[in-house]
Structures are given as C-alpha cells and as structure tokens.
Write a protein that holds these residues in place. Structure first.
Motif, mmCIF file in Angstrom:
data_model
loop_
_atom_site.group_PDB
_atom_site.id
_atom_site.type_symbol
_atom_site.label_atom_id
_atom_site.label_comp_id
_atom_site.label_asym_id
_atom_site.label_seq_id
_atom_site.Cartn_x
_atom_site.Cartn_y
_atom_site.Cartn_z
ATOM 1 N N PRO A 40 0.839 -1.212 0.000
ATOM 2 C CA PRO A 40 0.000 0.000 0.000
ATOM 3 C C PRO A 40 0.867 1.252 0.000
ATOM 4 N N ARG A 41 0.293 2.301 -0.565
ATOM 5 C CA ARG A 41 1.013 3.585 -0.601
ATOM 6 C C ARG A 41 -0.004 4.719 -0.591
ATOM 7 N N LEU A 42 0.194 5.690 0.298
ATOM 8 C CA LEU A 42 -0.665 6.868 0.370
ATOM 9 C C LEU A 42 -0.018 8.006 -0.413
ATOM 10 N N VAL A 76 -6.231 12.492 -0.744
ATOM 11 C CA VAL A 76 -5.229 11.471 -0.396
ATOM 12 C C VAL A 76 -5.720 10.150 -0.967
ATOM 13 N N LEU A 77 -4.895 9.560 -1.809
ATOM 14 C CA LEU A 77 -5.257 8.332 -2.518
ATOM 15 C C LEU A 77 -4.428 7.166 -1.985
ATOM 16 N N ARG A 78 -5.117 6.059 -1.653
ATOM 17 C CA ARG A 78 -4.411 4.852 -1.237
ATOM 18 C C ARG A 78 -4.368 3.893 -2.426
ATOM 19 N N VAL A 79 -3.160 3.521 -2.822
ATOM 20 C CA VAL A 79 -2.964 2.685 -4.004
ATOM 21 C C VAL A 79 -2.276 1.394 -3.579
ATOM 22 N N LEU A 80 -2.843 0.254 -3.988
ATOM 23 C CA LEU A 80 -2.233 -1.051 -3.770
ATOM 24 C C LEU A 80 -1.619 -1.510 -5.090
ATOM 25 N N THR A 124 0.388 8.775 -10.540
ATOM 26 C CA THR A 124 -0.841 8.910 -9.749
ATOM 27 C C THR A 124 -1.320 10.352 -9.740
ATOM 28 N N SER A 164 -13.577 7.041 -7.840
ATOM 29 C CA SER A 164 -12.534 6.052 -7.514
ATOM 30 C C SER A 164 -12.374 5.021 -8.619
ATOM 31 N N THR A 176 -9.095 8.112 0.458
ATOM 32 C CA THR A 176 -9.152 8.043 1.919
ATOM 33 C C THR A 176 -9.372 9.398 2.569
ATOM 34 N N HIS A 177 -9.088 10.476 1.867
ATOM 35 C CA HIS A 177 -9.248 11.812 2.453
ATOM 36 C C HIS A 177 -9.634 12.781 1.348
#
Length: 312
Positions: free
Chosen positions: A110-112, A128-132, A160, A184, A208-209
């Motif tokens: 995971p990476r924010l 704020v994007l969470r990417v797997l 991103t 999303s 996420t935000h």
C-alpha cells in the motif's frame, strides 16, 4: 700392586657407566626432537586442511542465496548482464564474484499519495489516494534494468498525480462527494492503464481523504443550514395544515353530534336529557366511589342517619 689394579678396574667401570648414561640422554633428546617434528608436520598438515576447508566453506557460502516468501531474485552477471530468468522462493546457486543476486519484493504494497488539484468548477481540493500495487512477475528483469529496486518510488507518485488531476477535473466539487465511488473507479481504470507502461499492476485504488477549500466549505455549510431551515418551514406548514384539517373534522363532528342530539330530542322529548343525566350521575358516582377521601352524608340535618325519623 693389587690396590692399583683395583683402582684401574673401578676407573674403567665408571667411564663405561658414564658413557652409557650419556648415550641414554642423547637418545632421549633425539626422540623428543623426532616427536616435536612429527607434531609440527601434523599441525602444518592440519592447518593446510583447515585452510582448504575454510576456503571451500567460504566459496560454498558465497555461492548460495535464499529467496524468502513473497520475493524474487534477479541475477546480474558481470559478463552477460541481467539474466533472463528470475529465481523463485528457496535456496539457489550462483557463481561467486561473477554473479550477484538482487532480491525484489513482489508482494502487494500500500502507498498513500496526497495531491492538491482543481475541480471542474475551479474549486481546489486536497485528496489522499491509497494505491495497492505490485510488479508484474513476468517483467521483473525489465523493471530492475529500467527502474531498479525502488521502482514504486520512482514511478507511482508521478503517474498517480497525473491521473488524479485529469480525472478530478472532469467533476464538480459536489460530484466528488455524491459520486465518490464513480470517481474512484475512474481513477483506478486510468491509473491501471498508465501503470502498465511501467510493468506495474494496480490492485486497488481508494480515496481516503477529501478536503475542500475554506470558502467552499463555508458555502456547503450555509447550503446545509438553508436546506435544514427549508425542511423545518415545510414541516411547520404541514403541521399547520394537519391542525386545520383536524379542526375542520372536529367541527364537523360536533355539528353532526349536535344535529343528532337535536333530532333525538325533538323525537323523544325530555326523556333523552334525563337519560344523559342519569348516565353522567353514574359516571360521577363511580369516580367518587373509587376515591378514599370522599364521605357520604345523608340529606337533612340528622347526622345519625335518621335514627329518630319522627322528630323533625
């Protein structure tokens, strides 16, 4: 004479004993030297064998490498470059000082990623994007050759932000709130296509935000207050309407009741009134009978309940 011969004999025997003792000491010294030489030769041989074993053990240790679970190893050969096959989990061999194993993590990570961008109606928003993400297992050699071991750090933030800005610019600020799942999904679709150019696989994308500017936040708050006041006014109007309808229904009921009573009185005379009075008296008597603070007294002035009824 005899004394001289005896002294000569004693002198000869002493010399012989001295020579025998000296010969024994010389033999002991020689045997000790021989033992020391044998020990030295043995230690020298042992040192040679130990050196050979140490060199062999070092060479064996240098020719083995382990690949843990969730990892792959890319071999770099000094003469041939990056080898075309990646090593899977387990223990493997390589040529020491010629080949080097580089371990790559192939698990989903995971990476924010934060980003500040503008919407279609020119509102600034912080997302704020969470990417797997994970690397393509069939393209590890290319990833290592072009990007190195820190491939996600080199590529993921830039692509991103690029995709995020392009997608958010297609929606208004309010749509980012009401169509969050759609946004999303659109970001994931475009980011997956973009990451394929770098042999990366996107597993999931989530917002996420989400934070808007101060002015837009105040506008949303004022709109919510206005909507709440409108709903409250609507409720007051509905309440008044219901009360009006209830009053009409009550008045119609009372009018109908009065009409029925008048008609019954006209038909039955005072008998209906007497019946209603008797029913009311029964209800009053029943209510008073249940109370403990009520006393019943006879009519008249006689408090002894009419013991002498003849004396009035």
């Amino acid at each position: 004479g005899p004394w001289a011969s005896t002294a000569a004999q004693n002198s000869g025997s002493g010399v012989a004993e001295h020579e025998r003792a000296g010969g024994g000491r010389r033999k002991g010294v020689m045997s000790q030297k021989a033992a020391a030489e044998m020990l030295a030769r043995g230690l020298s041989s042992l040192a040679k064998y130990a050196a050979v074993v140490g060199v062999g053990g070092s060479a064996l240790a240098a020719s083995l490498y382990n690949v843990d679970g969730g990892e792959r190893a890319v071999l770099f050969d000094r003469f041939r470059g990056v080898l075309p096959e990646a090593s899977e989990e387990g223990t493997h061999f390589l040529v020491p000082w010629v080949q080097t194993a580089h371990i790559m993590d192939v698990r989903v990570r995971p990476r924010l990623i934060p980003s500040a961008t503008g919407t279609k109606d020119l509102q600034m928003v912080e997302i704020v994007l969470r990417v797997l993400t994970r690397p393509d297992l069939n393209m590890l050699q290319t990833i290592f050759r072009n990007l190195g071991l820190d491939y996600d750090e080199r590529v993921l933030p830039s692509i991103t932000n690029e995709v995020l800005k392009a997608v958010v610019a297609q929606y208004n600020a309010e749509e980012l709130l009401t169509k969050r799942d759609e946004v999303s999904a659109k970001i994931k679709q475009d980011l997956t296509k973009r990451a394929r150019d770098f042999n990366l696989i996107i597993e999931d994308v989530a917002i996420t935000h989400l934070q808007f500017g101060i002015e837009f936040s105040k506008a949303i708050e004022q709109k919510q207050v206005a909507e709440q006041e409108a709903e409250r006014a609507k409720y007051v109007v509905l309440k008044s309407d219901q009360e009006r309808k209830a009053a009409i229904v009550k008045a119609e009921g009372e009018s109908e009741s009065a009409r029925l009573i008048s008609e019954a009185t006209r038909q039955a005379g005072v008998g209906l009134i007497e019946l209603r009075r008797i029913e009311a008296a029964k209800e009053i008597a029943a209510a008073l009978g249940k109370s403990r603070n009520v006393s019943y007294l006879p009519s008249g002035n006689n408090m002894l309940f009419g013991i002498n009824p003849g004396q009035n």
